[in-house]
Design a protein around this motif. Structure first.
Motif, PDB file in Angstrom:
ATOM      1  N   CYS A  34       0.927  -1.215   0.051  1.00  0.00           N
ATOM      2  CA  CYS A  34      -0.053  -0.177   0.051  1.00  0.00           C
ATOM      3  C   CYS A  34       0.939   1.316  -0.069  1.00  0.00           C
ATOM      4  O   CYS A  34       2.026   1.281   0.429  1.00  0.00           O
ATOM      5  CB  CYS A  34      -0.865   0.109   1.270  1.00  0.00           C
ATOM      6  SG  CYS A  34      -0.098   0.254   2.807  1.00  0.00           S
ATOM      7  N   THR A  36       0.719   5.933  -0.281  1.00  0.00           N
ATOM      8  CA  THR A  36       0.298   7.330  -0.438  1.00  0.00           C
ATOM      9  C   THR A  36       1.203   7.848  -1.136  1.00  0.00           C
ATOM     10  O   THR A  36       2.422   7.973  -0.851  1.00  0.00           O
ATOM     11  CB  THR A  36       0.010   7.747   1.019  1.00  0.00           C
ATOM     12  OG1 THR A  36      -0.978   6.792   1.665  1.00  0.00           O
ATOM     13  CG2 THR A  36      -0.649   9.208   0.902  1.00  0.00           C
ATOM     14  N   ALA A  53      -2.660  10.116  -4.530  1.00  0.00           N
ATOM     15  CA  ALA A  53      -3.348   9.033  -4.576  1.00  0.00           C
ATOM     16  C   ALA A  53      -3.031   7.840  -3.467  1.00  0.00           C
ATOM     17  O   ALA A  53      -1.929   7.855  -2.972  1.00  0.00           O
ATOM     18  CB  ALA A  53      -2.950   8.361  -5.893  1.00  0.00           C
ATOM     19  N   GLN A  54      -4.053   7.021  -3.059  1.00  0.00           N
ATOM     20  CA  GLN A  54      -3.788   5.942  -2.193  1.00  0.00           C
ATOM     21  C   GLN A  54      -3.903   4.801  -2.708  1.00  0.00           C
ATOM     22  O   GLN A  54      -5.084   4.561  -3.548  1.00  0.00           O
ATOM     23  CB  GLN A  54      -4.628   6.064  -0.849  1.00  0.00           C
ATOM     24  CG  GLN A  54      -4.456   7.400   0.039  1.00  0.00           C
ATOM     25  CD  GLN A  54      -5.189   7.538   1.276  1.00  0.00           C
ATOM     26  OE1 GLN A  54      -6.504   6.707   1.239  1.00  0.00           O
ATOM     27  NE2 GLN A  54      -4.990   8.311   1.811  1.00  0.00           N
ATOM     28  N   ARG A  55      -2.828   3.825  -2.840  1.00  0.00           N
ATOM     29  CA  ARG A  55      -3.127   2.485  -3.577  1.00  0.00           C
ATOM     30  C   ARG A  55      -3.032   1.288  -2.698  1.00  0.00           C
ATOM     31  O   ARG A  55      -2.079   1.560  -1.938  1.00  0.00           O
ATOM     32  CB  ARG A  55      -1.916   2.812  -4.743  1.00  0.00           C
ATOM     33  CG  ARG A  55      -2.138   3.602  -5.620  1.00  0.00           C
ATOM     34  CD  ARG A  55      -1.113   3.726  -6.824  1.00  0.00           C
ATOM     35  NE  ARG A  55      -1.290   4.635  -7.883  1.00  0.00           N
ATOM     36  CZ  ARG A  55      -0.502   5.800  -7.968  1.00  0.00           C
ATOM     37  NH1 ARG A  55      -0.095   6.195  -6.731  1.00  0.00           N
ATOM     38  NH2 ARG A  55      -0.899   6.718  -9.020  1.00  0.00           N
ATOM     39  N   SER A  56      -3.545   0.468  -3.142  1.00  0.00           N
ATOM     40  CA  SER A  56      -3.296  -0.879  -2.479  1.00  0.00           C
ATOM     41  C   SER A  56      -3.398  -1.947  -3.283  1.00  0.00           C
ATOM     42  O   SER A  56      -4.503  -1.849  -4.064  1.00  0.00           O
ATOM     43  CB  SER A  56      -4.324  -0.965  -1.084  1.00  0.00           C
ATOM     44  OG  SER A  56      -5.604  -0.915  -1.299  1.00  0.00           O
ATOM     45  N   ALA A  57      -2.604  -3.123  -2.922  1.00  0.00           N
ATOM     46  CA  ALA A  57      -2.852  -4.142  -3.807  1.00  0.00           C
ATOM     47  C   ALA A  57      -2.535  -5.542  -2.925  1.00  0.00           C
ATOM     48  O   ALA A  57      -1.331  -5.347  -2.243  1.00  0.00           O
ATOM     49  CB  ALA A  57      -1.792  -4.270  -4.926  1.00  0.00           C
ATOM     50  N   SER A  75      -8.390  -5.381  -2.895  1.00  0.00           N
ATOM     51  CA  SER A  75      -7.801  -4.237  -1.995  1.00  0.00           C
ATOM     52  C   SER A  75      -8.480  -3.981  -0.809  1.00  0.00           C
ATOM     53  O   SER A  75      -8.413  -2.854   0.013  1.00  0.00           O
ATOM     54  CB  SER A  75      -7.982  -2.669  -2.865  1.00  0.00           C
ATOM     55  OG  SER A  75      -9.355  -2.867  -3.274  1.00  0.00           O
ATOM     56  N   SER A 159       5.180   3.870   1.773  1.00  0.00           N
ATOM     57  CA  SER A 159       4.591   2.660   1.557  1.00  0.00           C
ATOM     58  C   SER A 159       4.843   1.718   2.378  1.00  0.00           C
ATOM     59  O   SER A 159       5.967   2.085   3.338  1.00  0.00           O
ATOM     60  CB  SER A 159       5.379   2.222   0.252  1.00  0.00           C
ATOM     61  OG  SER A 159       6.716   2.261   0.245  1.00  0.00           O
TER      62      SER A 159
END
Length: 456
Positions: A34, A36, A53-57, A75, A159
């Motif tokens: 994850c 930011t 952006a906030q991302r998570s995988a 997610s 991250s």
């Protein structure tokens, strides 16, 4: 997942263990990341883009009773989300490939090497914007011919990475990074536009070498203003550290066990011990080098990252492995795996230089003292289109300079072509100290007999 939230690996592992047991699943693993991200771009003193952006995988794998693997991506780290992911992977395992079954890395619970990666505070996006505006203005003021900085960006990231499995693996890493990119465009009356750039990385935006990036981008751009065509022919060439690292990276399938098994590498399973290059060249993949700002402590399977000698004295010593390829070759995983039903393998960060005790080829190499024509290759382009990695050939446009009769001028437009094996066996030596770049550590590299095609 909110920015303020932080994944707690032990707690997450406990939740997964309970959910797996309730669903009759005994063997599973999970990889999660994850981040930011905040970034800005400018155009002649005005904001061009401001983005957050906030991302998570999250990837979950489940092994069924027949040993087949199913995989799902999500997610959602909530209880229902994890339960759904586990159930989906369990159901998908019925369709797993029996001819390619990954397993847990035997090193997924081995100790990790310590990494010095200070966590730095992020700065506001408005502060980032003003910082980049100032950098652009200084670059524009550095020379009258520099009219725009068409490609630029200042970015920061916080991250986290996690790897867990049902055999007790519990890996977690937190990291902050920042990057600055400046690519200037210069044009003089009656002359073609010329461009060049520079990049800097750091653990936080406040630690970036902004002045150094501005100076390098300006110097490289200005150095290409005095350009002339070059005659087609064979030349002794000097690769900049960045250019040589790009070339080795484009042919990293030479050392990639997955590519070897898939039949898309110049190497084969018996290539360890073969002489690939001159005896004074060594290449190590070392993701733990302090110069590697984005270093990962472990790979997608939880295997610890470690230095791996690929070439020693020009001889192939090791390949990059995942658990599956290492099992196929009868060796240990090397910490270069991704995560998936068919696990990928990739290099981390190259250290390239002379073999200790070899002298490094010809001594006292100096561009300014070279008598015959010499081509300096500053940067390569079109690597994806101009490299045929499974055949060994390359034909790549480049930016650089010709040194002849004591005079140095930029090359208007040209392409360098050759075969990677021929090039590695035709190295002359190294010049200068090794330079830390975003892709690795490398000095300037001299090679002879390369084909240079000038603009028709």
């Amino acid at each position: 997942m909110n920015e303020s939230e932080s994944i707690q690996a032990p707690s997450l592992r406990g939740r997964l263990e309970a959910l797996a047991q309730s669903n009759g699943i005994s063997r599973w693993d999970l990889g999660a990341s994850c981040s930011t991200d905040t970034s800005v771009q400018v155009d002649r003193g005005e904001a061009k883009q401001m983005k957050g952006a906030q991302r998570s995988a999250i990837t979950v794998r489940v092994w069924n009773g027949d040993g087949l693997v199913g995989i799902t991506s999500t997610s959602d780290l909530s209880e229902p989300g994890l339960a759904k992911a586990l159930a989906g992977a369990r159901d998908a395992s019925a369709f797993g490939n029996p001819d390619d079954i990954p397993a847990f890395s035997p090193l997924a619970t081995a100790p990790l090497a310590p990494l010095e990666q200070p966590i730095q505070e992020t700065i506001s996006i408005l502060t980032m914007l003003e910082t980049l505006k100032g950098a652009e203005a200084k670059l524009l003021d550095s020379h009258a011919a520099i009219g725009t900085v068409p490609y630029n960006g200042l970015a920061q990231r916080s991250s986290e990475r996690i790897y867990l499995n049902s055999d007790g693996a519990c890996r977690q890493q937190k990291l902050t990074t920042a990057s600055l990119y400046l690519y200037a465009r210069a044009e003089e009356t009656g002359r073609k536009p010329r461009s060049a750039g520079a990049v800097r990385l750091a653990y936080g935006a406040g630690s970036l070498d902004i002045e150094g990036c501005i100076q390098e981008a300006a110097e490289r751009t200005i150095s290409h203003l005095n350009y002339r065509p070059i005659e087609t022919g064979h030349y002794t060439c000097v690769f900049s550290p960045e250019a040589f690292l790009d070339l080795i990276g484009a042919f990293s399938s030479l050392f990639n066990a997955r590519a070897i098994i898939d039949g898309v590498s110049l190497s084969n399973q018996e290539s360890v011990g073969e002489q690939l290059a001159v005896p004074f060249l060594s290449i190590t993949d070392n993701g733990l080098n302090p110069g590697n700002v984005g270093a990962s402590a472990f790979d997608g399977e939880g295997t610890p990252t470690a230095a791996l000698a690929l070439l020693e004295a020009g001889v192939i010593r090791n390949f990059l492995h995942s658990e599956a390829t290492a099992r196929h070759f009868g060796v240990s995983p090397t910490g270069h795996a991704g995560m998936g039903a068919k696990v990928s393998v990739g290099a981390d960060w190259f250290e390239i230089g002379p073999t200790p005790g070899s002298g490094g080829g010809q001594q006292g190499l100096n561009q300014n003292q070279h008598q015959s024509p010499l081509v300096v290759i500053d940067s390569l382009s079109a690597l994806h289109a101009g490299v045929k990695a499974s055949q060994g050939s390359f034909s790549l446009p480049f930016d650089g300079w010709l040194i002849k009769d004591g005079e140095k001028h930029s090359i208007e437009a040209a392409t360098v072509a050759g075969d990677i094996r021929t090039l590695l066996r035709g190295l002359v030596g190294f010049e200068g100290a090794a330079k830390v770049t975003p892709d690795g550590l490398c000095p300037q590299v001299w090679a002879e007999g390369l084909s240079i095609t000038g603009e028709a």
